[in-house]
Enzyme design. Structure first.
Site, short mmCIF file in Angstrom:
data_model
loop_
_atom_site.label_atom_id
_atom_site.label_comp_id
_atom_site.label_asym_id
_atom_site.label_seq_id
_atom_site.Cartn_x
_atom_site.Cartn_y
_atom_site.Cartn_z
N HIS A 63 -19.40 -32.82 19.31
CA HIS A 63 -18.59 -31.71 18.80
C HIS A 63 -19.17 -31.17 17.51
O HIS A 63 -19.67 -31.93 16.68
CB HIS A 63 -17.14 -32.15 18.58
CG HIS A 63 -16.37 -32.22 19.86
ND1 HIS A 63 -15.54 -31.22 20.27
CD2 HIS A 63 -16.35 -33.15 20.83
CE1 HIS A 63 -15.03 -31.53 21.44
NE2 HIS A 63 -15.51 -32.71 21.80
N GLU A 83 -12.89 -20.83 20.47
CA GLU A 83 -11.82 -21.65 19.90
C GLU A 83 -11.78 -21.50 18.38
O GLU A 83 -10.71 -21.29 17.79
CB GLU A 83 -12.01 -23.11 20.31
CG GLU A 83 -11.76 -23.34 21.79
CD GLU A 83 -12.42 -24.58 22.36
OE1 GLU A 83 -12.29 -24.80 23.57
OE2 GLU A 83 -13.08 -25.33 21.60
N GLN A 84 -12.94 -21.61 17.73
CA GLN A 84 -12.97 -21.49 16.27
C GLN A 84 -12.61 -20.08 15.81
O GLN A 84 -11.89 -19.90 14.83
CB GLN A 84 -14.34 -21.93 15.73
CG GLN A 84 -14.55 -23.43 15.86
CD GLN A 84 -15.66 -23.98 15.00
OE1 GLN A 84 -15.97 -23.44 13.94
NE2 GLN A 84 -16.24 -25.09 15.42
N PHE A 115 -14.96 -34.09 12.30
CA PHE A 115 -13.51 -33.87 12.42
C PHE A 115 -13.26 -33.05 13.68
O PHE A 115 -13.87 -32.01 13.87
CB PHE A 115 -13.00 -33.13 11.18
CG PHE A 115 -11.53 -32.78 11.25
CD1 PHE A 115 -10.58 -33.76 11.06
CD2 PHE A 115 -11.12 -31.48 11.50
CE1 PHE A 115 -9.23 -33.44 11.10
CE2 PHE A 115 -9.79 -31.15 11.54
CZ PHE A 115 -8.83 -32.14 11.35
N ILE A 116 -12.37 -33.54 14.52
CA ILE A 116 -12.07 -32.86 15.78
C ILE A 116 -10.58 -32.60 15.85
O ILE A 116 -9.77 -33.50 15.67
CB ILE A 116 -12.52 -33.70 16.99
CG1 ILE A 116 -14.03 -33.97 16.91
CG2 ILE A 116 -12.16 -32.99 18.30
CD1 ILE A 116 -14.52 -35.01 17.90
N VAL A 119 -7.94 -26.55 18.11
CA VAL A 119 -7.55 -25.49 17.18
C VAL A 119 -6.67 -24.41 17.80
O VAL A 119 -6.08 -23.61 17.07
CB VAL A 119 -8.78 -24.84 16.50
CG1 VAL A 119 -9.54 -25.86 15.67
CG2 VAL A 119 -9.68 -24.15 17.51
#
Length: 165
Positions: A63, A83-84, A115-116, A119
């Protein structure tokens, strides 16, 4: 019944850069006649959970950092990019970007993976708040949290690809 190559082509990216999960799900007979979100997600998650700790760590490490160098360089997968962007991470102020960069660095240093967080439905402030809270977790707790988030991301990606029941 869907062919193996087609299944892997279609679902191999649901778990970021980890087509082995789709390959094993197909090869182990987890894929039935009907492809719906619940069935495929259950199959892929079963394979992910049965993977060795090293393999699961590899999935986590696949990721990208949130708002990190891959995003800046335009090198995210299409799913990650959407997604971001949907969470506003492509529109950070210089100060927000600096904070994400600092947290990304500290998080990877502490845990050994990025960090996952799923979102979708979150804004940058909610993501930043979760980031700041989770960095204080133990490695074991954070590994579990990150794997749960990976499974949630997979579900959201499947919902975009397949019908629900």
């Amino acid at each position: 019944m869907i062919a193996r190559d087609e299944f892997i082509s279609r679902f191999g990216g649901v778990f970021e850069h980890s087509p082995f999960i789709a390959e094993r799900a197909f090869d182990d007979g987890f894929v039935g006649e009907t492809l719906d979100v619940d069935r495929v997600h259950t199959a892929l998650v079963a394979i992910f959970r049965a993977a060795s700790p090293e393999e699961r760590l590899g999935v986590l490490r696949a990721h990208p950092d949130l708002a990190g160098r891959l995003a800046i360089a335009g090198e995210l997968t299409e799913d990650s990019k959407k997604e971001q962007a949907g969470a506003g991470l492509d529109r950070l102020s210089p100060e927000e970007h600096q904070r994400f960069t600092e947290l990304n660095r500290a998080y990877v240093e502490k845990f050994g993976f990025p960090f996952i967080i799923a979102v979708k439905g979150l804004d940058k402030q909610a993501i930043l708040s979760a980031f700041e809270k989770r960095i204080d977790n133990s490695r074991d707790a954070e590994f579990e949290k990150a794997t749960a988030q990976v499974e949630r991301i997979a579900l959201l990606r499947l919902e975009a690809l397949l019908p629900t029941r």
